[in-house]
Design a protein around this motif. Structure first.
Motif, short mmCIF file in Angstrom:
data_model
loop_
_atom_site.label_atom_id
_atom_site.label_comp_id
_atom_site.label_asym_id
_atom_site.label_seq_id
_atom_site.Cartn_x
_atom_site.Cartn_y
_atom_site.Cartn_z
N HIS A 196 0.82 -1.21 0.00
CA HIS A 196 0.00 0.00 0.00
C HIS A 196 0.85 1.26 0.00
CE1 HIS A 196 -2.06 -3.32 2.04
NE2 HIS A 196 -3.15 -2.88 1.44
N GLN A 240 -1.53 4.59 -8.69
CA GLN A 240 -1.22 3.32 -8.03
C GLN A 240 -1.26 2.17 -9.01
OE1 GLN A 240 -4.01 3.18 -4.67
NE2 GLN A 240 -2.26 3.41 -3.29
N TYR A 242 1.58 -0.52 -9.94
CA TYR A 242 1.27 -1.96 -9.92
C TYR A 242 1.78 -2.63 -11.19
CZ TYR A 242 -2.08 -5.96 -9.28
OH TYR A 242 -2.70 -7.19 -9.11
N MET A 299 7.82 3.29 -6.08
CA MET A 299 6.55 3.85 -6.57
C MET A 299 6.88 5.04 -7.46
SD MET A 299 4.75 6.18 -3.60
CE MET A 299 4.19 7.48 -4.70
N HIS A 358 -8.26 1.79 -10.07
CA HIS A 358 -7.07 0.94 -9.95
C HIS A 358 -7.22 -0.34 -10.77
CE1 HIS A 358 -3.62 -1.17 -8.37
NE2 HIS A 358 -3.41 -0.33 -7.38
N ARG A 412 1.02 9.35 -2.14
CA ARG A 412 0.42 8.08 -2.54
C ARG A 412 -1.05 8.25 -2.91
NH1 ARG A 412 1.81 3.47 -5.09
NH2 ARG A 412 1.45 1.56 -3.87
#
Lengths: 292, 768, 169
Positions: free
Chosen positions: B198, B663, B667, B690, B723, C139
């Motif tokens: 996460h 995100q 991924y 990330m 996502h 994020r």
């Protein structure tokens, strides 16, 4: 925060002479810390072994950039932000100015120093390949005086260097004779910013009527420390540059390179990409008509 | 200020989810808690200091499976200064009460994954605590661990239950086996997704306090206070009124603080009870990365039959997830993966056989999408592979098979609400200038070292809990009015960036007819707010929003009936009426309980019926550039068109889509968990990658709005949808760019390189 | 061996402060624990996430990597010093209006990085904005509305109208 700040002593003698005396008086006992962007990470991870640290931060004697006409002298305490902002570096050592933009982030660049980058000695060090192809010298200092060695002789093994226990890095000297050279620098990281190098290639070359009259190549992460690629240079030096010569040079590089598998990348990838970067550089050296 | 009252029917509760014009819903009001966040005044868990506070730390397993032979305490530490807790100290049950109860709070004689908690320590000095953790010596008798789906499937080492199967489903529609005979094309494929972390910027943390009278109070960075509450009841063997859970300002969650806080809260509570001190337990990044939940890795196999026109005849799908050592949420993740695996397509014959396999990895858990990203990656990659095999444009293939109004899904759910995939697709193609760009790339690619391509993904995301899940949750939520003249939203739903506070305040203000600034959120404290269910499954705006909407209307109705509130009223009138009602009742409260929409039928055994009350729909387009010198793919631009019901807040909604896409890009191309002997080897931010501000592409977001009857002010769920699509869209774009299909994510340059080398040597071998 | 703490003084948000702390205590911890300025956050302890960013002597630094001894005599600005007595700083106002903050934990560092960027480059291009913020991980937002916020702050602080969004180029 896994480090215990009470278990480490940090002092700041406040002058270069003070630091040198300290190092001379107790060789091997004191570890110098400049901007701390490496040491403090180890400290937070609970992995900092060094109990006694001496601060180099704020020592003006180490933070300078001086252009003497035939070379630039850069104090070891010069930050990467200083390097980026200096017109003389941009002009005379553009590969170094470019490498300076790769260091961490803006916040890292304002604290990370060129001396720290070199003394830390990571095989992935961002400033090293450029300094190698500029045939830079490093100047070391102790209470006994100064001495200079070729930067290419500075690293002697993985995270080992030629400094004596009582020595500090004082300055890096870059000869200003690459204005006519073709120059190349490319880094391949895990992302566009804040990326440790998987592989990087630097090159300077002079061509005369299609013949390679000077060639210097250096890489990060193809050896236990940043190093020149002498065998690959030899395969090119004095040759007429052609597709065949480029192919051979690539093969030589793939032989010469000794990358490893690690948490960030694989040996095979590093080796192949280094060869591709070399190909990219060499194709730029071909006259326009000869390029594919 | 005069507030227009939208209701001309005082005795009826009118739904607000039609194309009713709204004053506050649909506008960009300031984020409810925004000012504090911007001033740096918002108090996250680690910002809180209590007098006399101790700190807690965890001694964790260093092996993935084995018996604990001994626990030793090195004599260099003065252990009398410490509070030490092991499984033996647990007053109640040694389990985390989630769906099953197989996960212990602390290891007792055996460990089943790396980083499993064995000993807890508390001390007032953080540094001494750190030294003490290193001074606890655990000796093991290692047992053979199972560390992959394949190893678990072999079933030669059983690590969970009788057969390593945490959960399985079988969904069947029509007759798949009979369909192969009619097929003109049969296409197979296998698709894999890796674990994903996460990486909320705020690590997990809680503070626990115990005293005899009030019992245990836990403050924490968490998504579901009532989940934690329920877990603590069992672990501490306390009655409900002696457990209190309070959410603190939470710095990101994404599912990673859905179940894990129950474990952390139990640990801190045990230390607080035994030490008699307030105990703060926070994880640093290395511990949070290594020890807490991640997205389930998956392996999905497709076998698909099509007719001569590219219409789907049969889909035979096998879905496998790696659940890790304990079941946690694996069954519900698997459920969602199962239901999303056939994609947004019409297919008369479908079989989905799914299994969640136990391994000795750190238990996996909830993460935005919850099984759908894995399933949608597979089906949307597979559609492009099918298109390549049968020689059809992947866009056209999808068009021919899209669900439309009145069609049935794989669970025989009839699409009674509008399905506008065609419209979303058209808009996505138009906004991205898809065909022109592809023409340009076809011209440029042959002579460029950087190859470009475009890829799409089309998908739905079922909003809310599956089937009867919401009935089971039986949520209660509402509104009260304080004597000081503030309208408070009473929910257990948490803000962690997505905008819960803002949208629920908007809905409350809208449904009552007062100002946004008149509304505040009651503290998310189990002593104060009812259990309105967890903040998961994209249910907050749709399900809880509906409860708040009803509660607002209900309140106005009661005030009209009993406190003389007129047909049209000002906000002063409103508060005056509240005052009158308070005189009568002592309080002004309006609560509503969940009511299932009519005609919803779901068979949990056969996996048939209305799987979800509503679906959000989306089509996404990715433009990718592959640098052939470095084998690096990068997303250059991204477009996302979606239908999520009414858009409650344009800035927050856009932010949800953009964040979810970022995100999803991580991924697909950057985020790899490197496992070494069952442990995360790259548990530092420097090595878990990330995308940064220099890596995210420009993202273009477009909404089509069809207000939904069931949702709060017409909204459907939005948080997870974005996502689901990026990974397949990106890998489809890579296929378009370089003609090679990759079926496994994360796809790092090293993987792209390795596969291309393999294909080159295969080509050479066959050429010889 | 136990290090005797030293008396270290510096200025924080214009105020002279002095703390007694071991030289190797992180500036981040001194700000949060000794001075109770909890606006600056710890996200990673490695200098990767930027949520601990503060300005020190007019430069952006990750305070988790600064031993407090090296902050002796420094002028430090944290997020607590950004807002003005009469309200939000234009950068904060822009983030509020444009959706630049979601969960808010990266926000203090992001604001300081923005303040630093605009101090040295009042009219950054989108590429310069990206570079200026590359050391601050978010994020939640996917960065888009953070870029929009910075562009809006530029307009506000400039007082001039700008056409086009932050994504041109």
């Amino acid at each position: 925060m896994r480090g215990n700040c009470e278990a480490h002593e940090l002092i700041a003698p406040g002058s270069l002479a003070g630091v040198l005396e300290l190092l001379a008086g107790a060789p091997g006992e004191w570890t110098s810390i400049a901007g701390g962007t490496e040491i403090m990470v180890a400290h937070a991870a609970g992995r900092m072994r060094e109990k006694k640290l001496v601060s180099l931060w704020g020592l003006d004697e180490l933070r300078f950039i001086e252009n003497s006409g035939d070379s630039i002298a850069i104090g070891a305490g010069t930050t990467f932000r200083d390097l980026r902002a200096h017109a003389g570096v941009a002009k005379g050592a553009p590969l170094l100015a470019k490498a300076a933009t790769w260091i961490g982030s803006i916040a890292n660049q304002s604290r990370a120093t060129i001396g720290g980058n070199l003394v830390n000695g990571s095989p992935a060090a961002d400033s090293s390949p450029a300094l190698l192809v500029y045939e830079a010298e490093v100047e070391l200092i102790s209470v006994l005086g100064k001495r200079r060695i070729a930067y290419s002789e500075f690293h002697t093994g993985y995270k080992r260097n030629a400094m004596a226990a009582n020595e500090l890095m004082f300055a890096v000297h870059i000869p200003l004779r690459f204005a006519e050279h073709k120059q190349y620098l490319r880094k391949v990281g895990t992302r566009r910013a804040m990326a440790i190098s998987k592989v990087a290639l630097a090159g300077t070359a002079l061509m005369e009527a299609g013949v390679v009259s000077e060639i210097r190549l250096a890489a990060a992460s193809l050896a236990p420390f940043p190093a020149r690629l002498y065998a690959t240079e030899a395969a090119l030096f004095g040759r007429t540059l052609s597709e065949a010569a480029i192919r051979e040079a690539r093969e030589t590089l793939m032989e010469e390179a000794k990358p490893i598998d690690d948490i960030r990348s694989t040996a095979d990838y590093r080796r192949q990409v280094a060869a591709n970067l070399l190909g990219e550089f060499l194709h730029e050296l071909l006259p326009v008509e000869a390029r594919p | 200020m005069l507030c227009l009252n939208p209701y001309d029917d005082p005795l009826q509760r009118r739904a607000m989810s039609t194309s009713e014009k709204t004053r506050i819903v649909g506008t960009a009001v300031p984020r409810k808690e925004g000012v504090d966040k911007l001033l740096g005044r918002a108090r996250y868990l680690d910002d809180i200091e209590r007098e006399g506070m101790w700190f807690g730390a965890t001694v964790r397993s260093s092996i993935p499976r084995g018996l604990i032979r001994s626990i030793g305490f090195d004599r260099r530490i003065d252990w009398t200064e410490f509070t030490i807790v092991t499984a033996a100290d647990i007053p109640g049950k040694n389990h985390i009460h989630l769906i099953n109860t197989d996960q212990p709070v602390m290891a007792d004689g055996m460990v089943n994954h790396c980083e499993e908690a064995i000993v807890l320590l508390a001390h007032p000095d953080k540094h001494k605590l750190r030294e003490a953790v290193d001074a606890v010596i655990v000796e093991y008798e290692p047992l053979r661990p199972v560390l992959s789906i394949e190893e678990s499937e072999r079933q030669d080492t059983i690590v969970w239950g009788a057969d390593n199967i945490l959960k399985s489903f079988l969904l069947e529609k029509g007759d798949v086996d009979a369909a192969w005979a009619q097929a003109v094309h049969i296409v197979e494929g296998e698709y894999r997704t890796g674990a994903q972390e996460h990486l909320y910027i705020e690590n997990n943390g809680v503070i626990a306090e115990w005293n005899e009278e009030s019992g245990i109070t836990v403050w924490g960075s968490l998504q579901c206070p009532y989940y934690v509450h329920k877990s603590l009841l069992a672990v501490l063997d306390l009655p409900e009124e002696k457990v209190r859970v309070i959410q603190t300002e939470t710095g990101g969650a994404f599912g990673g603080k859905e179940d894990y806080p129950s474990t952390l809260a139990s640990h801190a509570a045990l230390l607080a009870m035994k030490s008699g001190h307030v105990v703060k337990m926070t994880y640093d990044r290395m511990e949070d990365l290594a020890a807490t939940t991640k997205r389930h890795p998956s392996r999905v196999r497709h076998r698909t039959a099509l007719d001569g026109e590219g219409k789907l005849l049969a889909m035979d799908i096998e879905v496998c997830t790696d659940g890790g050592a304990y079941s946690t949420l694996s069954s519900t993740v698997l459920s969602r993966a199962t239901l999303h695996s056939p994609g947004p397509y019409v297919c008369p014959n479908v079989r989905v056989a799914s299994k969640a396999w136990a391994t000795n990895s750190v238990p996996y858990g909830a993460f935005r999408g919850f099984g759908a990203p894995q399933a949608i990656f597979a089906v949307e990659r597979h559609m492009d592979e099918i298109a390549a095999v049968i020689g059809m444009d992947p866009i056209e293939l999808r068009r021919r098979n899209f669900l439309h109004d009145g069609d049935t899904t794989a669970t025989e759910q009839v699409m009674r609400e509008p399905v506008i995939l065609d419209k979303l697709l058209e808009r996505a193609l138009s906004e991205s200038d898809y065909y022109e760009r592809r023409k340009r790339f076809a011209r440029e690619n042959p002579t460029s070292a950087v190859k470009r391509g475009l890829g799409i993904a089309a998908f739905f995301h079922g909003a809310g809990f599956t089937g009867s899940g919401e009935r089971y949750l039986n949520s209660l939520a509402g509104i009260d009015v304080t004597p000081e003249g503030k309208v408070r939203v009473l929910v257990a739903n948490t803000e962690f960036g997505q905008g819960t506070n803002t949208i629920l305040s908007q809905i409350a203000a809208e449904s009552i007819g007062i100002d946004y600034d008149d509304v505040e959120m009651a503290p998310v404290d189990t002593n104060v707010v009812p259990n309105s269910g967890p903040t998961v499954a994209s249910r907050t705006s749709m399900v809880v929003g509906k409860l708040i909407e009803r509660a607002g209307l209900q309140l106005v109705g009661v005030l009209r009936e009993r406190a003389g509130l007129a047909e049209t009223f000002t906000r002063e009138d409103f508060f005056a009426a509240c005052g009158r009602l308070r005189k009568e009742d002592g309080e002004v409260v309006s609560l509503c309980r969940y009511e299932a929409p009519q005609g919803i039928f779901w068979d949990d055994q056969k996996y048939r019926g209305e799987a979800y009350p509503a679906f959000a729909w989306s089509v996404q387009v990715a433009q990718v550039a592959v640098d052939t010198a470095t084998y690096s793919p990068e997303v250059e631009e991204f477009w996302s068109v979606q239908e999520v019901g009414r858009v409650l807040h344009p800035v927050l909604a856009g932010g949800q889509i953009e964040g979810g896409i970022a995100q999803g890009i991580g991924y697909a191309l950057y985020e790899k968990v490197v496992w070494k002997d069952g442990r995360m080897a790259n548990n530092q931010m420097t090595n878990y990658i990330m995308p940064t501000a220099e890596d995210v592409p420009p993202i273009h977001v477009f909404f089509e709005e069809i207000p939904c009857r069931f949702g709060g002010c017409g909204a459907k769920g939005i948080g997870e949808l974005p996502h689901d699509g990026p990974a397949p869209a990106i890998l489809n774009a890579i296929r378009d760019a370089i003609g090679v299909g990759f079926n496994s994510i994360p796809l790092l340059p090293e993987d792209l390189f390795a596969q291309m080398m393999m294909q080159e040597s295969k080509a050479e071998a066959t050429a010889v | 061996m136990s290090e005797r703490p030293a008396m270290i003084s510096f200025t924080v948000n214009g105020e002279k402060r002095a703390v007694e702390a071991p030289g190797m205590k992180r500036l981040l911890d001194v700000l949060r624990e000794d001075l109770h300025l909890t606006g600056t956050k710890e996200g990673c302890g490695e200098g990767e996430c930027g949520s601990c960013s503060v300005r020190m002597n007019g430069e952006l630094v990750n305070s988790c990597l600064v031993p407090v001894l090296q902050a002796e005599g420094a002028e430090i600005e944290t997020v607590e010093g950004l807002g003005r007595a009469e309200g939000l700083h234009p950068i904060q106002k822009a983030f509020l209006e444009c959706g630049g903050a979601q969960c808010g934990i990266c926000t203090p560092g992001m604001l300081m990085a923005t303040a630093q960027l605009l101090a040295v480059n009042p009219h950054p291009t989108i590429g310069e904005i990206r570079e200026g913020l590359a050391g601050n991980l978010c994020r939640c937002t996917g960065f888009k509305r953070i870029f929009d916020s910075v562009a809006a702050a530029v307009c506000d602080m400039d007082g001039t109208a700008k056409t086009g969004g932050a994504h041109a180029g």
